[in-house]
Design a protein around this motif. Structure first.
Motif, PDB file in Angstrom:
ATOM      1  N   TYR A  61       0.803  -1.217   0.000  1.00  0.00           N
ATOM      2  CA  TYR A  61       0.000   0.000   0.000  1.00  0.00           C
ATOM      3  C   TYR A  61       0.841   1.276   0.000  1.00  0.00           C
ATOM      4  N   LYS A  62       2.162   1.162  -0.004  1.00  0.00           N
ATOM      5  CA  LYS A  62       3.006   2.362  -0.048  1.00  0.00           C
ATOM      6  C   LYS A  62       2.774   3.169  -1.322  1.00  0.00           C
ATOM      7  N   TYR A  64       0.161   4.177  -2.590  1.00  0.00           N
ATOM      8  CA  TYR A  64      -0.938   5.121  -2.463  1.00  0.00           C
ATOM      9  C   TYR A  64      -0.568   6.342  -1.621  1.00  0.00           C
ATOM     10  N   LEU A  65       0.647   6.358  -1.087  1.00  0.00           N
ATOM     11  CA  LEU A  65       1.116   7.500  -0.302  1.00  0.00           C
ATOM     12  C   LEU A  65       2.201   8.233  -1.069  1.00  0.00           C
ATOM     13  N   TYR A  70       7.815   4.473   3.750  1.00  0.00           N
ATOM     14  CA  TYR A  70       7.451   3.077   3.988  1.00  0.00           C
ATOM     15  C   TYR A  70       7.456   2.755   5.471  1.00  0.00           C
ATOM     16  N   LEU A  73       4.304   3.577   7.489  1.00  0.00           N
ATOM     17  CA  LEU A  73       3.249   2.566   7.449  1.00  0.00           C
ATOM     18  C   LEU A  73       3.597   1.382   8.346  1.00  0.00           C
ATOM     19  N   TYR A 109      -4.754   4.438   7.334  1.00  0.00           N
ATOM     20  CA  TYR A 109      -3.728   5.481   7.296  1.00  0.00           C
ATOM     21  C   TYR A 109      -3.552   5.997   5.871  1.00  0.00           C
ATOM     22  N   CYS A 110      -3.530   5.101   4.900  1.00  0.00           N
ATOM     23  CA  CYS A 110      -3.395   5.518   3.501  1.00  0.00           C
ATOM     24  C   CYS A 110      -4.600   6.340   3.044  1.00  0.00           C
ATOM     25  N   ALA A 114      -3.474  10.242   2.128  1.00  0.00           N
ATOM     26  CA  ALA A 114      -3.004  10.135   0.755  1.00  0.00           C
ATOM     27  C   ALA A 114      -2.577  11.492   0.209  1.00  0.00           C
TER      28      ALA A 114
END
Length: 232
Positions: A61-62, A64-65, A70, A73, A109-110, A114
């Motif tokens: 999911y990194k 999406y940020l 990294y 997260l 969190y994402c 974002a």
């Protein structure tokens, strides 16, 4: 040492986590049993068994940020594991529960971070502000004892007279929706459902739109002074 030989923080963390031993089903069940009995080493071992999964989910999911790293997260996921560990021990599958909590935390969190502007967390308890004159909004550095000057309340007599010139159906929607005459405000959806149950809660929205158009015409007849007074 060549530049390409230097590991990034992400690569260094993932190499360390991948070196941790993988637990079999039997080993995991035995450690869970010991952790429930209060064995501190078993608790730590159970938390460590989730690190590799947290790192994998963070890697997924990194993308999406754009403004976080990294390891941000990873930290969120690992913190969720620690905070919910005692609760997980009461579940049938503690490790599965902890992995699910970590994944949900990372996705949440994402979703909220974002962009540079953090999205509001709708699960948090809302804070309602009734007046900016309340002490919490004062300048706490200023030690003044000056009384708060409250503006004089506008005269809404002309507004009520204009509302009384509307058709009864228009009056009912405006009065109940905006809480006129010291009534309790109601949502347009609730008014719609009480009026007609087969219109999917939309009739009051159309009635309000027409009522406000008619009301503006009545207010304009009284001149712009009334409108300016109401705007204040």
């Amino acid at each position: 040492m060549a530049t390409q030989d230097i590991l990034t923080n992400e690569e260094l963390y993932r190499s360390e986590v991948r070196s941790l031993p993988r637990l079999t089903v039997e080993e995991e069940q035995e450690i869970v049993k010991r952790a429930r009995e209060g064995d501190e080493d078993a608790r730590i071992a159970l938390m460590k068994s989730c690190l590799n999964y947290v790192g994998f989910i963070a890697k997924r999911y990194k993308q999406y940020l754009y403004h976080d790293e990294y390891l941000d997260l990873v930290g969120e996921g690992n913190l969720a594991v620690v905070e919910n560990f005692d609760k997980a021990l009461g579940k049938d599958n503690p490790c599965g529960y902890l992995r699910g909590i970590a994944k949900f935390t990372i996705i949440h969190y994402c979703f909220t971070r974002a962009n540079l502007i953090v999205r509001p967390d709708h699960n948090a308890e809302p804070v309602y502000t009734t007046s900016l004159d309340t002490p919490v909004f004062y300048n706490t550095l200023a030690d003044t004892k000056e009384p708060v000057v409250v503006a004089e309340r506008p005269d809404f007599t002309y507004l009520y007279k204009a509302v009384e010139q509307l058709p009864k159906s228009y009056q009912e929607v405006l009065i109940k929706h905006y809480g006129l005459y010291d009534t309790q405000p109601e949502s347009l959806y609730a008014l719609s459902r009480r009026t007609k149950e087969n219109v999917k809660g939309s009739v009051a929205y159309l009635t309000e739109y027409r009522a406000l158009r008619r009301l503006r015409k009545h207010l304009r007849k009284g001149g712009t002074d009334h409108l300016k007074a109401l705007a204040r």
